[in-house]
Design an enzyme around this catalytic site. Structure first.
Site, PDB file in Angstrom:
ATOM      1  N   THR A 146       0.873  -1.239  -0.046  1.00 51.13           N
ATOM      2  CA  THR A 146       0.010  -0.143   0.091  1.00 51.13           C
ATOM      3  C   THR A 146       0.978   1.196   0.038  1.00 51.13           C
ATOM      4  O   THR A 146       1.485   1.655  -1.022  1.00 51.13           O
ATOM      5  CB  THR A 146      -1.061  -0.030   1.117  1.00 51.13           C
ATOM      6  OG1 THR A 146      -0.252  -0.126   2.515  1.00 51.13           O
ATOM      7  CG2 THR A 146      -2.002  -0.880   1.218  1.00 51.13           C
ATOM      8  N   LYS A 168       3.897  -7.166   4.118  1.00 50.71           N
ATOM      9  CA  LYS A 168       3.719  -5.618   3.666  1.00 50.71           C
ATOM     10  C   LYS A 168       3.317  -4.891   4.776  1.00 50.71           C
ATOM     11  O   LYS A 168       2.811  -5.361   5.970  1.00 50.71           O
ATOM     12  CB  LYS A 168       2.581  -5.248   2.731  1.00 50.71           C
ATOM     13  CG  LYS A 168       1.077  -5.690   3.126  1.00 50.71           C
ATOM     14  CD  LYS A 168       0.393  -4.894   3.729  1.00 50.71           C
ATOM     15  CE  LYS A 168       0.499  -3.233   3.211  1.00 50.71           C
ATOM     16  NZ  LYS A 168      -0.105  -2.407   4.089  1.00 50.71           N
ATOM     17  N   THR A 179      -1.750  -1.450   7.670  1.00 51.22           N
ATOM     18  CA  THR A 179      -1.709  -3.135   8.130  1.00 51.22           C
ATOM     19  C   THR A 179      -0.419  -4.027   7.940  1.00 51.22           C
ATOM     20  O   THR A 179      -0.238  -3.567   6.774  1.00 51.22           O
ATOM     21  CB  THR A 179      -2.909  -3.562   7.302  1.00 51.22           C
ATOM     22  OG1 THR A 179      -4.124  -2.859   7.725  1.00 51.22           O
ATOM     23  CG2 THR A 179      -3.280  -5.196   7.614  1.00 51.22           C
ATOM     24  N   GLU A 259       6.460   4.675   7.662  1.00 54.22           N
ATOM     25  CA  GLU A 259       5.865   6.009   7.060  1.00 54.22           C
ATOM     26  C   GLU A 259       6.837   7.242   7.591  1.00 54.22           C
ATOM     27  O   GLU A 259       6.590   7.294   8.792  1.00 54.22           O
ATOM     28  CB  GLU A 259       4.474   6.124   7.269  1.00 54.22           C
ATOM     29  CG  GLU A 259       3.707   5.381   6.541  1.00 54.22           C
ATOM     30  CD  GLU A 259       2.231   5.299   6.885  1.00 54.22           C
ATOM     31  OE1 GLU A 259       1.960   5.683   8.017  1.00 54.22           O
ATOM     32  OE2 GLU A 259       1.375   4.786   6.080  1.00 54.22           O
ATOM     33  N   ASN A 378      -0.119  10.624   7.055  1.00 51.48           N
ATOM     34  CA  ASN A 378      -1.247  10.239   7.474  1.00 51.48           C
ATOM     35  C   ASN A 378      -2.128  11.229   7.755  1.00 51.48           C
ATOM     36  O   ASN A 378      -3.382  11.153   8.042  1.00 51.48           O
ATOM     37  CB  ASN A 378      -1.018   9.695   8.786  1.00 51.48           C
ATOM     38  CG  ASN A 378      -0.137   8.533   8.763  1.00 51.48           C
ATOM     39  OD1 ASN A 378      -0.816   7.514   8.295  1.00 51.48           O
ATOM     40  ND2 ASN A 378       1.079   8.192   9.014  1.00 51.48           N
TER      41      ASN A 378
END
Lengths: 383, 383
Positions: A146, A168, A179, A259, A378
């Site tokens: 993702t 992932k 996730t 991230e 985010n």
């Protein structure tokens, strides 16, 4: 390599049209046996996505023929209709494999609260079935990404068998929208119960000690499938070690790709009265936004470490706490220690060592720094 | 106004030279009686700063003559020498007031792990003592600021008496380097035990339900002093309400001034089986970095709300959860509800209502969004 490194597995990764933009978004991993033994661990979140509820039920039999995974949608908080979508996905895989839906696990990742585009997904299953191959591991790993910037794969050789895996997650066993999904395969021959024991121990030492933002996903799933195709009954201790190595390797890849992160922080707790205490302290420090900001600013701020330790009920005396950052003991006996100017904060890897002076136990928890890029990624994710 | 609004109190705020740059950094609040009844609540962090350890001990007698507060240094994690510094500060205040150090509370805020410049501080106490006045409340409130952009003061009139207060903290009852300090005064006549009961209840409903970044300070202190100068023995229920109003007003000012925040988020939990459950759920949602980023991005991301609710052990069924953001019920029965496009996310105030559908209890927890400015401010603080 990846999940197709061990004998007995085929995989595929295709663009089914679930994601806007045409990237790969559907993966299929098939176990051709002779064994179908399998085990799984799932998110502890009480709000579980439909595929988690489905796969937990399937795994209660201890066997899996195949796993179908999609990115582009988590199928979480989608009500009874979402569960029917997962069921229909498993039925479709069963149909193309001429097998039973009761041995098909389903994993989904992406946004919460939106139904999956089932026409695209089901036709993607047919396409993927047509492309299943012994070389499909890389395409499958690519299809489950993702916000991951790279595919995460790993494999280890052992005495007569192999362990392979893909994962992932731009974060830990947790981020609600990043996730973690992981499929591990082996051609060793083990029972479902043996796999279950090994997988729980391996994930407890690896993925469970990764805590990038303290958030817990609705979809996290780690599956372990054994084909038995090598014919080797492995030594269980050796097997556990290999599975743990694959998990640790994948966990490390998740951490580095978290991230917005610019630092990989290892929080090493020593001198603890119990391993539980060590994990608890490590996790508390890993969740301190203030500390994570300080590390981002290359500030060896041991005061924020102590403030986080002090929120736990672990056994320790405040005036016997010692803290080192990158090997320099800048806090001794709960107060100022060596010169903080000696700490080299420039490397990407930062090790914070916390000595509780209360016993012989240790544990290491891994996290990342908190950055403006994390906030940006985010804030903008679903808009 | 502020702490000198009630009769019987004098205060001062001076620049003692503790902070670089010459801003006010030392405050003194003196209770001239006739009563000296007092109570305090302190951080639950097990790593407590020297002034917290000192003031807790002083308050065990239920009486306070004065409070001395400094910004520019937290005097936390400073070892036995740090405790001696706090003791010396109290002795100096006792000397200038010709009183006993055993009834002098000390509060400090600023960086952890550094000794205070005691020469500057002690001479500042003398200066402050010379400037004590009935008008000193504003200067005192100004002197305790660290990253606070404005002074926080409040007062309320009641039947024949007043309640006044000042606070500092660019965050909640917690941020490790944005310590919350609060002094509340009244000219009503109450015992130390009565003040203790009222203060615990009032802070439990206000400061304790403010959670801007989940971090818990080593220095947080809230003190309540009663001079009895009005001669009024108040109705206890009315008094508790007035103290709660002052605390709520100050808490609101802290929230609005939280580091880097652009949104004030009220998390209103309804339908809970108990008030504890409601607070637990509110706190868990308030601590979700992912949700706080989404609100920053004006994204009404109810999936992240559910993911945070799911990490608690509160009584609820996932498929009976309802969530409204700014009055629009965008999640019903754990799945998609009304159109998220109807949610107006532009106002600074955002209300997230979570209906657990499990009982009659409610609670509201307040937090802020997570922003790149928060990261910047906390990356650069000590450098």
């Amino acid at each position: 390599m990846s999940v197709t490194a061990p004998l007995g597995f085929r995989a595929a990764g295709v663009a089914a049209g679930i994601k806007a933009g045409g990237a790969r978004d559907l993966a299929l991993v098939v176990n051709d046996g002779p064994s179908r033994a399998a085990a799984g661990v799932f998110t502890a979140n009480r709000v579980k996505a439909a595929p988690v509820l489905w796969s937990q039920q399937v795994l209660s039999g201890g066997r899996l023929r195949a796993v179908v995974l999609n990115s582009g949608g988590a199928n979480a908080c989608t009500g009874p209709e979402g569960f029917q979508d997962t069921h229909a996905t498993a039925e479709k895989v069963a149909e193309v494999l001429e097998d039973s839906a009761g041995e098909i696990a389903v994993c989904s990742t992406g946004l919460i609260g939106e139904r999956l585009p089932m026409d695209a997904l089901l036709s993607g299953v047919e396409t993927a079935a047509g492309q299943l191959s012994r070389d499909g591991g890389l395409a499958a790993a690519d299809a489950i990404r993702t916000t991951d910037t790279v595919s995460k794969i790993s494999f280890k050789r052992a005495a007569g068998y192999m362990v392979g895996g893909m994962a992932k997650g731009a974060g830990m066993l947790a981020p609600a929208l990043a996730t973690m999904l992981c499929v591990i395969t082996t051609d060793a021959d083990l029972t479902g119960d043996e796999l279950d024991t090994v997988l729980r121990r391996a994930t407890a030492m690896t993925f469970d000690r990764l805590d990038t933002d303290g958030c817990m996903s609705t979809n996290d799933t780690v599956l372990l499938l054994a084909s038995g195709a090598s014919g080797v009954r492995p030594d269980l201790a050796e097997f556990e070690q290999k599975v743990t190595e694959v998990c640790a390797d994948l966990a490390r890849q998740l951490l580095v790709d978290a991230e917005g992160a610019t630092k990989a922080i290892a929080i090493e707790v020593i001198g603890a009265a119990s391993e539980d205490d060590a994990v608890k302290v490590g996790r508390s420090v890993a969740r301190s936004n203030l500390l994570k900001c300080a590390i981002h600013g290359e500030d060896p701020n041991w005061g924020r470490v102590l403030a986080a330790v002090g929120t736990t009920d672990a056994v320790f005396e405040p005036d016997r706490l010692n803290v080192a950052i990158n090997g320099i003991w800048i806090c001794r006996g709960g107060a100022v220690g060596d010169d903080r100017a000696k700490v080299d904060m420039r490397p990407r890897d930062v090790t914070i060592t916390i000595d509780l002076s209360s016993g012989p136990h240790t544990a290491t928890v891994h996290t990342t720094d908190l950055t403006a890029d994390y906030v940006h990624e985010n804030s903008a994710y679903s808009s």
